[in-house]
Design a protein around this motif. Structure first.
Motif, mmCIF file in Angstrom:
data_model
loop_
_atom_site.group_PDB
_atom_site.id
_atom_site.type_symbol
_atom_site.label_atom_id
_atom_site.label_comp_id
_atom_site.label_asym_id
_atom_site.label_seq_id
_atom_site.Cartn_x
_atom_site.Cartn_y
_atom_site.Cartn_z
ATOM 1 N N UNK A 1 0.848 -1.183 0.000
ATOM 2 C CA UNK A 1 0.000 0.000 0.000
ATOM 3 C C UNK A 1 0.886 1.236 0.000
ATOM 4 N N UNK A 2 0.547 2.217 -0.781
ATOM 5 C CA UNK A 2 1.361 3.421 -0.864
ATOM 6 C C UNK A 2 0.992 4.356 0.280
ATOM 7 N N UNK A 3 1.718 4.209 1.400
ATOM 8 C CA UNK A 3 1.339 4.940 2.612
ATOM 9 C C UNK A 3 1.416 6.443 2.433
ATOM 10 N N UNK A 4 2.440 6.882 1.707
ATOM 11 C CA UNK A 4 2.593 8.320 1.533
ATOM 12 C C UNK A 4 1.364 8.930 0.888
ATOM 13 N N UNK A 5 0.805 8.188 -0.060
ATOM 14 C CA UNK A 5 -0.402 8.661 -0.722
ATOM 15 C C UNK A 5 -1.512 8.875 0.304
ATOM 16 N N UNK A 6 -1.696 7.896 1.203
ATOM 17 C CA UNK A 6 -2.777 8.008 2.184
ATOM 18 C C UNK A 6 -2.493 9.106 3.209
ATOM 19 N N UNK B 1 -0.949 11.864 2.425
ATOM 20 C CA UNK B 1 -1.197 13.120 1.692
ATOM 21 C C UNK B 1 -2.684 13.415 1.531
ATOM 22 N N UNK B 2 -3.467 12.366 1.277
ATOM 23 C CA UNK B 2 -4.881 12.631 0.979
ATOM 24 C C UNK B 2 -5.752 12.620 2.232
ATOM 25 N N UNK B 3 -5.134 12.374 3.395
ATOM 26 C CA UNK B 3 -5.919 12.219 4.631
ATOM 27 C C UNK B 3 -6.884 13.370 4.865
ATOM 28 N N UNK B 4 -6.375 14.595 4.780
ATOM 29 C CA UNK B 4 -7.231 15.740 5.130
ATOM 30 C C UNK B 4 -8.366 15.939 4.132
ATOM 31 N N UNK B 5 -8.198 15.385 2.936
ATOM 32 C CA UNK B 5 -9.262 15.544 1.924
ATOM 33 C C UNK B 5 -10.044 14.244 1.735
ATOM 34 N N UNK B 6 -9.804 13.282 2.630
ATOM 35 C CA UNK B 6 -10.341 11.937 2.409
ATOM 36 C C UNK B 6 -11.857 11.866 2.567
ATOM 37 N N UNK B 7 -12.382 12.569 3.568
ATOM 38 C CA UNK B 7 -13.817 12.458 3.872
ATOM 39 C C UNK B 7 -14.673 13.297 2.931
ATOM 40 N N UNK B 8 -14.739 12.875 1.691
ATOM 41 C CA UNK B 8 -15.574 13.595 0.724
ATOM 42 C C UNK B 8 -17.029 13.173 0.930
ATOM 43 N N UNK C 1 -10.031 7.152 8.357
ATOM 44 C CA UNK C 1 -10.501 8.171 9.311
ATOM 45 C C UNK C 1 -11.662 7.674 10.165
ATOM 46 N N UNK C 2 -11.962 6.372 10.058
ATOM 47 C CA UNK C 2 -13.039 5.817 10.877
ATOM 48 C C UNK C 2 -14.422 6.020 10.305
ATOM 49 N N UNK D 1 -0.620 7.793 9.675
ATOM 50 C CA UNK D 1 -0.811 8.561 10.910
ATOM 51 C C UNK D 1 -1.835 9.673 10.765
ATOM 52 N N UNK D 2 -1.808 10.340 9.618
ATOM 53 C CA UNK D 2 -2.727 11.470 9.414
ATOM 54 C C UNK D 2 -4.187 11.018 9.458
ATOM 55 N N UNK D 3 -4.442 9.850 8.883
ATOM 56 C CA UNK D 3 -5.805 9.297 8.908
ATOM 57 C C UNK D 3 -6.250 9.104 10.364
ATOM 58 N N UNK D 4 -5.347 8.563 11.184
ATOM 59 C CA UNK D 4 -5.686 8.288 12.580
ATOM 60 C C UNK D 4 -5.846 9.574 13.385
#
Length: 198
Positions: free
Chosen positions: A1-6, A8-15, A48-49, A69-72
């Motif tokens: 899994x490309x962790x860096x991608x996740x 980076x997109x964490x803050x914009x994940x909850x669309x 992000x749960x 980490x950002x997701x958590x």
């Protein structure tokens, strides 16, 4: 899994679309969690749960595990904001290191497709489950329109069932429960839920 991608997109994940899809998934997972008030649940690859934080009322406790980490951090903020008392987060990647945690239920929602070695991660999750525990997988049905070098293009029920059986799971049941527009790499796709017992 490309962790860096996740990361980076964490803050914009909850669309809006992801939140809506997560509600559909959470509703379906609930049907597998009847009489689970005394059970512990691990959401592996929780992000992000979005899904598992909708389920806090039907289990004793939830552990959100992710390798981003950002997701958590976002999940922690939600837990705090919603004053959820039975959810915790754990930064970990079971594809790299085994876990000594023990839980009654493991949920993996739209995560398996990101993990190259399907059998290995299922073995790790089998090890984590208590005797008689349940593995719930939500993922996409095999989709020939999807091609990505780092992502499985969904799963054939019978093939995945065979791998689960090889690992030691039994009583596996599959059900396709949702068809959506542009939900899988911008392709129309269907999702299944499976449950297996240790």
């Amino acid at each position: 899994m490309d962790h860096n991608l996740f990361e980076q997109i964490a803050t914009k994940y909850d669309t809006k679309d992801r939140i809506e899809l997560a509600k559909v998934i959470a509703t379906e997972v609930r049907t597998e969690l009847q009489d689970s008030q005394s059970k512990t649940l691990m959401d592996y690859g929780s992000g992000t749960g979005l899904v598992s934080l909708e389920l806090c009322d039907v289990v004793q406790s939830i552990l959100l595990v992710d390798s981003a980490k950002q997701m958590l951090e976002l999940a922690k903020a939600k837990i705090s904001r919603k004053a959820i008392t039975n959810a915790q987060v754990l930064y970990s990647d079971f594809t790299k290191a085994a876990s000594e945690h023990k839980v009654d239920i493991v949920l993996m929602s739209l995560v398996l497709l990101h993990i190259p070695d399907t059998k290995k991660i299922l073995q790790q999750l089998f090890h984590i489950l208590n005797e008689g525990g349940k593995l719930i997988i939500v993922d996409f049905d095999k989709n020939e329109n999807v091609f990505h070098p780092k992502v499985h293009n969904g799963f054939v029920h019978e093939e995945l069932k065979e791998i689960l059986a090889e690992v030691g799971f039994k009583g596996t049941k599959f059900r396709t429960f949702h068809h959506g527009k542009s939900i899988f790499m911008n392709q129309d796709a269907s999702m299944f839920i499976s449950s297996s017992l240790k």
